[in-house]
Every structure is written in C-alpha cells, then in structure tokens.
Scaffold this active site. Structure first.
Site, PDB file in Angstrom:
ATOM      1  N   THR A   1       0.858  -1.183   0.000  1.00  9.41           N
ATOM      2  CA  THR A   1       0.000   0.000   0.000  1.00  9.41           C
ATOM      3  C   THR A   1       0.897   1.237   0.000  1.00  9.41           C
ATOM      4  O   THR A   1       1.661   1.451   0.942  1.00  9.41           O
ATOM      5  CB  THR A   1      -0.893  -0.010   1.259  1.00  9.41           C
ATOM      6  OG1 THR A   1      -1.666  -1.215   1.234  1.00  9.41           O
ATOM      7  CG2 THR A   1      -1.809   1.201   1.307  1.00  9.41           C
TER       8      THR A   1
ATOM      9  N   GLU B   1      -3.583  -4.425  -2.760  1.00 10.99           N
ATOM     10  CA  GLU B   1      -4.155  -5.672  -2.265  1.00 10.99           C
ATOM     11  C   GLU B   1      -5.247  -5.375  -1.237  1.00 10.99           C
ATOM     12  O   GLU B   1      -5.073  -4.528  -0.378  1.00 10.99           O
ATOM     13  CB  GLU B   1      -3.037  -6.519  -1.623  1.00 10.99           C
ATOM     14  CG  GLU B   1      -3.492  -7.854  -1.108  1.00 10.99           C
ATOM     15  CD  GLU B   1      -4.316  -8.610  -2.153  1.00 10.99           C
ATOM     16  OE1 GLU B   1      -3.816  -8.839  -3.257  1.00 10.99           O
ATOM     17  OE2 GLU B   1      -5.469  -8.959  -1.856  1.00 10.99           O
TER      18      GLU B   1
ATOM     19  N   ASN C   1      -9.799   1.677   2.535  1.00 12.43           N
ATOM     20  CA  ASN C   1      -9.550   1.461   3.965  1.00 12.43           C
ATOM     21  C   ASN C   1     -10.062   2.620   4.814  1.00 12.43           C
ATOM     22  O   ASN C   1     -10.555   2.419   5.924  1.00 12.43           O
ATOM     23  CB  ASN C   1      -8.049   1.259   4.220  1.00 12.43           C
ATOM     24  CG  ASN C   1      -7.651  -0.197   4.033  1.00 12.43           C
ATOM     25  OD1 ASN C   1      -8.502  -1.045   3.769  1.00 12.43           O
ATOM     26  ND2 ASN C   1      -6.379  -0.494   4.164  1.00 12.43           N
TER      27      ASN C   1
ATOM     28  N   PHE D   1     -19.061  -3.735   9.038  1.00 10.70           N
ATOM     29  CA  PHE D   1     -18.207  -2.686   9.607  1.00 10.70           C
ATOM     30  C   PHE D   1     -18.969  -1.665  10.447  1.00 10.70           C
ATOM     31  O   PHE D   1     -18.547  -0.530  10.567  1.00 10.70           O
ATOM     32  CB  PHE D   1     -17.377  -1.989   8.507  1.00 10.70           C
ATOM     33  CG  PHE D   1     -16.188  -2.812   8.135  1.00 10.70           C
ATOM     34  CD1 PHE D   1     -14.949  -2.559   8.713  1.00 10.70           C
ATOM     35  CD2 PHE D   1     -16.303  -3.869   7.250  1.00 10.70           C
ATOM     36  CE1 PHE D   1     -13.855  -3.339   8.408  1.00 10.70           C
ATOM     37  CE2 PHE D   1     -15.221  -4.658   6.942  1.00 10.70           C
ATOM     38  CZ  PHE D   1     -13.983  -4.393   7.524  1.00 10.70           C
TER      39      PHE D   1
ATOM     40  N   GLY E   1     -17.034  -1.185  19.311  1.00  7.89           N
ATOM     41  CA  GLY E   1     -16.033  -1.911  20.089  1.00  7.89           C
ATOM     42  C   GLY E   1     -14.931  -0.990  20.568  1.00  7.89           C
ATOM     43  O   GLY E   1     -15.101   0.238  20.587  1.00  7.89           O
TER      44      GLY E   1
ATOM     45  N   GLY F   1      -7.625  -1.615  14.878  1.00  8.83           N
ATOM     46  CA  GLY F   1      -6.164  -1.670  14.961  1.00  8.83           C
ATOM     47  C   GLY F   1      -5.639  -2.366  13.726  1.00  8.83           C
ATOM     48  O   GLY F   1      -6.228  -2.275  12.653  1.00  8.83           O
TER      49      GLY F   1
ATOM     50  N   CYS G   1      -3.115  -2.091   8.908  1.00  9.78           N
ATOM     51  CA  CYS G   1      -3.580  -1.326   7.740  1.00  9.78           C
ATOM     52  C   CYS G   1      -4.364  -0.063   8.080  1.00  9.78           C
ATOM     53  O   CYS G   1      -3.927   1.036   7.764  1.00  9.78           O
ATOM     54  CB  CYS G   1      -4.393  -2.232   6.838  1.00  9.78           C
ATOM     55  SG  CYS G   1      -3.351  -3.480   6.064  1.00  9.78           S
TER      56      CYS G   1
ATOM     57  N   ARG H   1      -0.194  -5.691  15.577  1.00 11.28           N
ATOM     58  CA  ARG H   1       0.189  -4.319  15.239  1.00 11.28           C
ATOM     59  C   ARG H   1      -0.984  -3.380  15.540  1.00 11.28           C
ATOM     60  O   ARG H   1      -2.096  -3.635  15.109  1.00 11.28           O
ATOM     61  CB  ARG H   1       0.608  -4.234  13.762  1.00 11.28           C
ATOM     62  CG  ARG H   1       1.951  -4.900  13.510  1.00 11.28           C
ATOM     63  CD  ARG H   1       2.352  -4.853  12.063  1.00 11.28           C
ATOM     64  NE  ARG H   1       1.713  -5.902  11.282  1.00 11.28           N
ATOM     65  CZ  ARG H   1       2.022  -6.188   9.998  1.00 11.28           C
ATOM     66  NH1 ARG H   1       2.935  -5.483   9.385  1.00 11.28           N
ATOM     67  NH2 ARG H   1       1.413  -7.161   9.361  1.00 11.28           N
TER      68      ARG H   1
END
Ligand code: NAD
Length: 434
Positions: free
Chosen positions: A121, A149, A209, A250, A254, A258, A261, A329
């Site tokens: 990316t 991707e 994203n 989505f 919560g 994280g 990406c 991550r």
C-alpha cells in the site's frame, strides 16, 4: 508465468502461494533469512487459515520456491511483485524506504525488460517514484504497475482466490492485458478487473480502507452517545444496517480498530492530503475518535473500582487486533494493557494464537500469559474481552464466575447479552448498551 514476490509477509506469502496454486512459477523472496529458513523447513511464520497446506502443496509440486537472494530472484522472473512493508514514518506518512530499496536492487540486477507490480500500500505517485528509482540504475525498460491488495488477515486465502475486484493501475494497454491474464484464474465468476491509471489505483486502496475505518469510528461514536442518552446501540445498529444503502458490515461497535492497515493508511492519506494543502477533516476526526475508543473501557473499569485499580488483577481475553490472526500491530489490547499497567494493575491474558507474538513484543514482562483461557481468570478481579474470538462467544459462564474474585465482565466487543449476564449474576459493562 514466471513470477517473483519480494517481501514474504502476510501479503507476499499469501499472494505467492495463490499465484503458484493457479499454476505460475513463483519465487517468494525475503531479506529475513530466518523467515526464509523456516519457510524452507515447512514452517509458516504467520497464522493464516489454509496457508500452510497451500504452501506445502505448491512447494511439493515445484511451483513455489523461497529465496533470500534478490539477484537470483530478479534474474529468474518476468513479473516482480513488491510486497514489503510501508510502515508509518514519524510524521504519519508511509515510509517508502523498503519499497525504494527493492526498486534499486531490481534496477541493478535486471538484464531484460520487466513488469514491476506495487502490491504494497503506497501513496499516490509511488509507481512513478519506483520507476525512476529503477531507471536510475538501468536503461532497460521497466513498466511499473499499481496493484493494491485488499485481502483481510484471517480470510486472506479466500480473499485472494475470490476477490471482489482486482484493481490494476497502468497506462500501458499491453501490460494491462498481461495483468488481466494473470488474474483471470481468480475472477472466473465475473468479478471485475478494474484497469485504471496508476494514481487512481494507489488512491483507491487508501480511500477503501479509510471508508471502512470511517464506518467503525462512526458507529463507535454512536455507541458512546447511546451510553449517554440511554439508547441501545445494538438496536440502532440493526435499525441502520437494514437499510440496503448502509448495510451491516463494519458497523460493530467496540474498542476501536487496529492492525497493520487501517491506522497507518488513515494516517498516510491525511498526510498526503496535507502535502496538497487540503486537510482531510472527516478522516482526522475518524482517527481522533479511534485513539480515544481504544481506551473507552478504562473509565468504566475505574468507576467500578472507585478510581483505584492498583494491586488489582485483570484478565484479558484476546490480544490480536481481530480474530483469526496473530497480528498485534496497533492492537487495542496493547493500549488497554498499558493503561492498566500504568495504574498499578496486574494483567493475566489468553489469546488462541497471538501469545507468541505478545512474547516477541516483550509484553510478557507485564502480562502473565496462560495457555488456557479459564486458567487466566484465576484470582482475577475482572474479565476484559478485547478480541471477539469465536471461542470466547459462548463460554462456560459458571466457570468464569467461580474463577473470578468478583463476577464482573467488561466486554469490549459487545459479544454477550446484557440481560442474560445480569440474570447469571454478573456485573456487566459493554459499549453503548444499557
Ligand atoms: P509484513 O511486515 O508482514 O511483510 C513484509 C515483509 O517484507 C517482511 O517479511 C520483511 O522482511 C520483508 N522485506 C522488507 N524489506 C525487504 C527487502 N528489501 N527485500 C526483501 N524483503 C523485504 O507486511 P504485510 O502485512 O505483508 O504488508 C505488506 C504491504 O501490504 C504493506 O504495504 C501493507 O500496507 C499492505 N497490505 C497489507 C495487508 C494486511 O492485511 N497485512 C492487506 C493489504 C495490503
């Protein structure tokens, strides 16, 4: 086709295995010698359902090989995919040093024209930068394609084998045809291969994203509002998701998003826009909301314990940033662990697959890791559910209650039913539900 994938992490290894599965000859290259050694020994360095058997099958039939030698990799392939990391730099922009280092090596070792494909990316303009970096080293022609991707960790094989769409950024019609042929095996049901210019392809990945991250921060903000006005976000979620223009995906509230990406891509697109003197106001808010959301359980925990949790022990179920991956991550668990630790609490934790990763990150210095999720509850003053792994969804509540010092559950993913929890005698706190 003779392919190479440089960078054999989550994306590179999955892409390499799937291309080999479709009949191509693929070299997966990485500069990390221990990773390549493990792969050659048949050990998959990451947790990804279905990957191990696919790799094993294609190594056996000679379609997939591994290398640490960039020269040999470049010489023995016609199309080279670049799938190295693009982590955030200190200012939030994407760090292109890995991508450009690979570009330089490709330029140094190529002896005939190649197609180089950016799978990492990367911000707008990177295809051009990669081309320049290669052509600085050689006069031989290179075509650089942007092919972002969209796979999801945990479902990566299916996402790659059956993509909703394939985005290919190239201004060269012949290269577009080659890319279409390469991907034709994966779009037999008619999903589109979208050919566009390089810059639009690069931006498509960030826009995609960013929109998903926006949905998450939006519902999280609604959940926090529900907490204040006494509404139930679960009812609101169903009420809005049933609108076909909105949909259900989505919009689960919560403890924030994280992973490798969303956080970095939102930061990077904000940074790109700033460079064009066009601050992105919506995405700046999306990021702000998410930073706060990772800590949303902390005030609830503090209030329950009269603002003093020093010396208390808490159990965390779920360390990975989402289920079905060992990736930690930017995981919300890391923020929650830090917040509890700084306030003097002790932490016990369980995760079905991410505990080695937690050790690798040095978190075992402040967390006691347990192989069994119920063992992790013993002597604890409260359970905090951070990742909604399937195995935490229908647990043995009696066992939970008898292991805890106090029957209190802080549910960071709204996986349990508040009424049932109360009926079973738990003090139960979740996000946006009365
Ligand atoms: P990763 O950290 O798992 O893998 C990157 C690999 O590249 C590492 O194994 C590293 O050793 C290797 N590498 C770095 N420099 C190298 C070099 N010079 N030569 C050879 N190998 C080198 O990263 P990832 O999660 O696979 O992500 C890769 C890219 O794909 C990123 O840009 C990411 O944003 C993007 N992406 C990731 C996902 C995901 O779910 N992980 C999904 C879509 C896109």
């Amino acid at each position: 086709m003779k392919l190479a994938v440089i960078g054999s992490g989550y994306v590179g290894l999955v892409a390499g295995a799937c291309f080999a599965e479709a009949g191509n000859n693929v070299i997966c290259m990485d500069k990390d010698e221990s990773k390549i050694k493990r792969l050659r020994d048949g050990i998959i360095p990451i947790y990804e359902p279905g990957l191990e058997t696919m790799v094993e099958r294609n190594v056996k039939n000679g379609k997939l090989t591994f290398s640490t030698d960039i020269k040999e990799t470049v010489e023995n392939s016609d199309i080279i995919f670049v799938a190295v990391g693009t982590p955030p730099d200190e200012d939030g922009s994407a760090d292109l040093s890995y991508v450009l280092a690979v570009a330089k090596s490709i330029g140094q070792y190529m002896k005939k024209p190649k197609i180089v494909v950016n799978k990492s990316t990367v911000p707008v303009g990177t295809a051009q930068k990669v081309k320049e970096a290669i052509q600085k080293e050689t006069d031989i022609d290179v075509e650089v394609v942007s092919n972002p991707e969209f796979l999801k960790e945990g479902a990566a094989i299916d996402d790659f084998m059956y993509p909703d769409r394939v985005v290919v950024g190239t201004s060269n019609p012949d290269v577009a045809e080659t890319m279409k042929e390469l991907y034709s095996a994966f779009v037999r049901t008619g999903n589109p291969i979208l050919i566009m210019d390089e810059v639009s392809a690069e931006l498509t990945k960030y826009a995609s994203n960013s929109l998903l991250a926006t949905k998450i921060s939006f519902i999280n903000e609604m959940a926090n509002l529900c907490d204040r006005v006494g509404a139930d976000v679960e009812k609101v979620r169903k009420g809005i998701g049933s609108d076909s223009r909105i949909g259900y995906s989505f919009i689960f509230p919560g403890v924030g998003y994280g992973g490798s990406c969303f956080p970095k891509d939102v930061k990077a697109i904000i940074r790109t826009a700033n460079e064009y003197d066009f601050p992105l106001r919506v995405l700046t808010a999306v990021e702000d909301v998410n930073e706060d959301q990772k800590k949303v359980l902390i005030p609830k925990i503090l209030k329950y314990y009269d603002n003093d949790i020093s010396g208390k022990t808490f159990t965390i179920w779920g360390l990975s940033f989402k289920p079905k991956t060992d990736d930690m991550r930017e995981a919300s668990s890391r923020v929650i662990v830090q917040e509890l630790h700084e306030r003097g609490a002790k932490i016990q934790a369980h995760d079905p697959v991410a505990m080695d990763e937690a050790r690798r990150l040095g978190l075992d210095k402040i967390i006691t890791l347990h192989e069994d999720n119920y063992d992790a509850l013993k002597g604890s003053d409260g359970l905090i559910v951070v990742t909604e792994w399937l195995e935490y969804r229908e647990p043995d509540f009696e066992k939970i209650k008898s292991a805890l010092n106090r029957p209190v559950v802080f549910d960071g993913r709204n996986v349990y039913n508040p009424q049932k929890m109360r009926d079973m005698g738990f003090d139960y706190f979740c996000i946006g539900r009365p």
